[in-house]
Design an enzyme around this catalytic site. Structure first.
Site, PDB file in Angstrom:
ATOM      1  N   TYR A  94       0.975  -0.121  -4.010  1.00 16.31           N
ATOM      2  CA  TYR A  94       1.061   1.144  -3.653  1.00 16.31           C
ATOM      3  C   TYR A  94       1.937   1.525  -5.303  1.00 16.31           C
ATOM      4  O   TYR A  94       2.132   2.336  -5.942  1.00 16.31           O
ATOM      5  CB  TYR A  94       2.371   1.207  -2.429  1.00 16.31           C
ATOM      6  CG  TYR A  94       2.486   2.112  -1.299  1.00 16.31           C
ATOM      7  CD1 TYR A  94       0.949   2.257  -1.256  1.00 16.31           C
ATOM      8  CD2 TYR A  94       3.156   1.332  -0.454  1.00 16.31           C
ATOM      9  CE1 TYR A  94       0.597   2.408   0.028  1.00 16.31           C
ATOM     10  CE2 TYR A  94       3.173   1.842   1.001  1.00 16.31           C
ATOM     11  CZ  TYR A  94       1.325   3.268   1.090  1.00 16.31           C
ATOM     12  OH  TYR A  94       1.712   2.804   2.213  1.00 16.31           O
ATOM     13  N   CYS A 119       8.699  -3.661   2.002  1.00 20.03           N
ATOM     14  CA  CYS A 119       7.787  -2.934   0.547  1.00 20.03           C
ATOM     15  C   CYS A 119       9.420  -2.144  -0.075  1.00 20.03           C
ATOM     16  O   CYS A 119       9.404  -1.478   0.195  1.00 20.03           O
ATOM     17  CB  CYS A 119       6.731  -2.354   0.720  1.00 20.03           C
ATOM     18  SG  CYS A 119       5.516  -1.412  -0.592  1.00 20.03           S
ATOM     19  N   CYS A 136       8.703  -8.379  -4.395  1.00 16.67           N
ATOM     20  CA  CYS A 136       8.222  -7.574  -3.918  1.00 16.67           C
ATOM     21  C   CYS A 136       8.024  -8.210  -2.988  1.00 16.67           C
ATOM     22  O   CYS A 136       7.925 -10.134  -2.902  1.00 16.67           O
ATOM     23  CB  CYS A 136       6.969  -7.813  -4.665  1.00 16.67           C
ATOM     24  SG  CYS A 136       5.272  -7.191  -3.953  1.00 16.67           S
ATOM     25  N   HIS A 185       5.171  -9.312  -1.166  1.00 14.02           N
ATOM     26  CA  HIS A 185       3.947  -9.987  -1.355  1.00 14.02           C
ATOM     27  C   HIS A 185       4.812 -11.399  -1.706  1.00 14.02           C
ATOM     28  O   HIS A 185       3.642 -12.544  -2.132  1.00 14.02           O
ATOM     29  CB  HIS A 185       2.999  -9.504  -2.587  1.00 14.02           C
ATOM     30  CG  HIS A 185       2.416  -8.714  -2.166  1.00 14.02           C
ATOM     31  ND1 HIS A 185       2.952  -6.934  -1.357  1.00 14.02           N
ATOM     32  CD2 HIS A 185       0.781  -8.477  -1.638  1.00 14.02           C
ATOM     33  CE1 HIS A 185       1.432  -6.292  -0.446  1.00 14.02           C
ATOM     34  NE2 HIS A 185       0.169  -7.717  -0.635  1.00 14.02           N
TER      35      HIS A 185
END
Length: 268
Positions: A41, A73, A184, A186
């Site tokens: 994204y 996210c 983030c 992740h």
């Protein structure tokens, strides 16, 4: 009847949020949704992402009928949270960089913000720093590469050296940071590596806070003690997300796994 929580991200990053929710609220039925057809994204224009995120999430809510949606996210939260809250009849919880948490512990010192370039450069992030970390010096580092490295890590690849080399120069060339915000979702997946390499830094993310917010919104009944089911959905029909499947299977059996058909919705 068990509550169902839908956790959404473009890739595997939202699994860091799911893990925190599962730990605090093991009774909940958790459904993880990956928009892997549009990953990543962070490099796409906001207007395209807004329409994409709304279409994917509305499609999933229509099919899965969750009681609550987590936008796991940072990029998606800053772009689409108001639109989703307006269009969906269920609570929608977003994530933001845990700048306030880090600043409260740093006591006016140096903190880092490690996030995607899109998050680093958003006015929303500027406002968070002004509001909650004005007494600290905030050093920003934007990285799309680290997102990809986290995805590789979840596939079982050895990324240790690449991660250390990628952010090590920034850490070494910056005044000593006591805290680094993982902005983030992740990035918390790499926390064990980061803590081992830089043990004096407190690596801070918003996963625990999100789990606590879910607990506030979906109170658990006293007799609801059995572990909730796990589900997995994705948008790239021919691309089974094996890393997410492996991660979820470590928490229990996956009751349902299938691609999601994304519909086009009209909205203003």
């Amino acid at each position: 009847m068990k509550h169902t929580v839908l956790i959404f991200d473009s890739g595997v990053g939202g699994l860091s949020i799911l893990q925190e929710v599962r730990q605090l609220l093991p009774n909940l039925k958790l459904s993880y949704l990956m928009d892997n057809a549009a990953f990543p994204y962070g490099i796409q224009p906001d207007d395209i992402l807004l329409r994409r995120i709304v279409n994917v999430c509305r499609s999933a809510v229509e099919v899965l009928q969750p009681d609550l949606l987590i936008i796991a996210c940072n990029t998606a939260s800053t772009i689409a949270l108001p639109a989703l809250r307006e269009q969906l009849a269920i609570p929608v919880v977003g994530v933001v960089p845990a700048i306030k948490l880090a600043a409260n512990s740093a006591h006016g010192g140096h903190i880092g913000l490690l996030a995607t370039p899109a998050t680093i450069n958003r006015t929303y992030t500027d406002d968070l720093i002004t509001q909650f970390a004005s007494g600290c010096t905030v050093h920003r580092f934007g990285s799309s590469e680290l997102v990809l490295l986290a995805e590789e890590f979840m596939l079982g690849h050895d990324v240790d050296r690449a991660v250390i080399d990628h952010i090590g120069k920034w850490i070494d060339s910056t005044p000593t940071m006591t805290h680094i915000v993982l902005g983030c979702t992740h990035f918390p997946l790499l926390t064990p590596l980061l803590q081992t390499q830089w043990p004096k830094i407190q690596w801070t993310d918003s996963g625990t806070a999100i789990a606590r917010r879910v607990k506030q919104l979906l109170p658990v009944t006293a007799d609801d003690t059995q572990s909730g089911d796990l589900q997995l959905s994705w948008t790239a029909a021919n691309q089974m997300p094996s890393a997410a499947e492996n991660f979820l299977s470590q928490m229990g059996s996956i009751a349902h796994a299938a691609p999601l058909l994304v519909k086009e919705f009209s909205y203003t």
